[in-house]
Design a protein around this motif. Structure first.
Motif, mmCIF file in Angstrom:
data_model
loop_
_atom_site.group_PDB
_atom_site.id
_atom_site.type_symbol
_atom_site.label_atom_id
_atom_site.label_comp_id
_atom_site.label_asym_id
_atom_site.label_seq_id
_atom_site.Cartn_x
_atom_site.Cartn_y
_atom_site.Cartn_z
ATOM 1 N N GLU A 1 33.113 -13.227 -12.055
ATOM 2 C CA GLU A 1 33.729 -13.379 -13.284
ATOM 3 C C GLU A 1 34.360 -11.946 -13.681
ATOM 4 O O GLU A 1 33.751 -10.823 -13.439
ATOM 5 N N PRO A 2 35.487 -12.045 -14.221
ATOM 6 C CA PRO A 2 36.333 -10.802 -14.333
ATOM 7 C C PRO A 2 35.647 -9.903 -15.253
ATOM 8 O O PRO A 2 36.041 -8.722 -15.074
ATOM 9 N N THR A 3 34.769 -10.263 -16.236
ATOM 10 C CA THR A 3 34.072 -9.405 -17.358
ATOM 11 C C THR A 3 32.988 -8.559 -16.511
ATOM 12 O O THR A 3 32.880 -7.608 -17.006
ATOM 13 N N ASP A 4 32.619 -8.941 -15.272
ATOM 14 C CA ASP A 4 31.863 -8.210 -14.426
ATOM 15 C C ASP A 4 32.445 -7.343 -13.473
ATOM 16 O O ASP A 4 32.201 -6.122 -13.509
ATOM 17 N N TYR A 5 33.526 -8.000 -12.874
ATOM 18 C CA TYR A 5 34.113 -7.205 -11.946
ATOM 19 C C TYR A 5 35.397 -7.939 -11.598
ATOM 20 O O TYR A 5 35.307 -9.054 -10.948
ATOM 21 N N SER A 6 36.553 -7.417 -12.010
ATOM 22 C CA SER A 6 37.667 -8.027 -12.059
ATOM 23 C C SER A 6 38.655 -7.739 -10.714
ATOM 24 O O SER A 6 38.446 -6.716 -9.990
ATOM 25 N N TRP A 7 39.680 -8.367 -10.477
ATOM 26 C CA TRP A 7 40.541 -8.084 -9.378
ATOM 27 C C TRP A 7 41.062 -6.696 -9.588
ATOM 28 O O TRP A 7 41.329 -5.943 -8.546
ATOM 29 N N SER B 1 36.342 -16.559 -12.307
ATOM 30 C CA SER B 1 35.490 -17.598 -13.101
ATOM 31 C C SER B 1 35.481 -17.445 -14.331
ATOM 32 O O SER B 1 35.441 -16.117 -15.044
ATOM 33 N N ASN B 2 35.129 -18.374 -15.357
ATOM 34 C CA ASN B 2 34.890 -18.397 -16.782
ATOM 35 C C ASN B 2 36.176 -18.001 -17.606
ATOM 36 O O ASN B 2 36.925 -18.895 -18.221
ATOM 37 N N GLU B 3 36.492 -16.609 -17.498
ATOM 38 C CA GLU B 3 37.559 -16.113 -18.174
ATOM 39 C C GLU B 3 38.784 -16.008 -17.266
ATOM 40 O O GLU B 3 38.682 -15.006 -16.291
ATOM 41 N N GLY B 4 39.805 -16.698 -17.125
ATOM 42 C CA GLY B 4 41.061 -16.744 -16.496
ATOM 43 C C GLY B 4 40.949 -18.053 -15.735
ATOM 44 O O GLY B 4 42.011 -18.823 -15.432
ATOM 45 N N LYS B 5 39.952 -18.401 -14.899
ATOM 46 C CA LYS B 5 39.882 -19.818 -14.012
ATOM 47 C C LYS B 5 40.989 -20.017 -13.393
ATOM 48 O O LYS B 5 41.784 -20.730 -13.331
#
Length: 138
Positions: free
Chosen positions: A11-17, A54-58
């Motif tokens: 999940e990008p809100t946890d750890y994004s690219w 996942s979730n935000e972005g997909k």
DNA sequence: GCCAACGTTGGC
DNA sequence: GCCAACGTTGGC
């Protein structure tokens, strides 16, 4: 040893690219699922790993490679058997590949991302890897 | 916010 | 060992 191909979900809100690129290297910790653990243990140095938001972005956003094979996950209890690997970023995709694109792409119809929607670490067939690269402009 | 999928837990 | 209850993930 032939290169193997994988996909990891985060999940990008946890750890994004972007966090990953800023760090330059990261320990892929926190996996607490037996199927995912099998895949972590099977990773070899130099294997190529797509990074999915996942979730935000997909969407699949970038490509990484395995820098260190499985070792005891420092965020788990000692002797628990959970493992982590180290990943380093290779490059962002020119165009993120969305879940909708993946679902619409015949070569990706059997991808584990769709078939096992809750799995967070999964293998990719060579053909699936190549198709994702193509859709991502690489 | 809802809900389907599915992994885990715990009673029996 | 079975299975119902429950929790989590993740798409919509």
């Amino acid at each position: 040893m032939t290169t193997q191909y994988w996909l990891v979900k985060q999940e990008p809100t946890d750890y994004s690219w972007d966090d990953f690129v800023r760090d330059g290297r990261t320990a892929w910790t926190g996996v607490r699922n037996y199927a995912a653990r099998l895949h972590l243990r099977a990773m070899r140095k130099g294997d190529q790993v797509f990074f999915y938001h996942s979730n935000e972005g997909k969407c699949v956003v970038g490509l990484a490679k395995v820098a260190a094979t499985a070792y005891p996950d420092p965020t788990a209890e000692a002797e628990s058997g959970w493992v982590a690997v180290d990943l380093v970023p290779v490059q962002a995709l020119a165009e993120p590949v969305t879940l909708a694109q993946i679902k619409a792409s015949p070569p990706l119809k059997d991808i584990a991302l769709i078939r096992q929607s809750r799995l967070s670490v999964m293998p990719l067939r060579a053909a699936e890897f190549k198709q994702l690269q193509k859709l991502g402009g690489r």
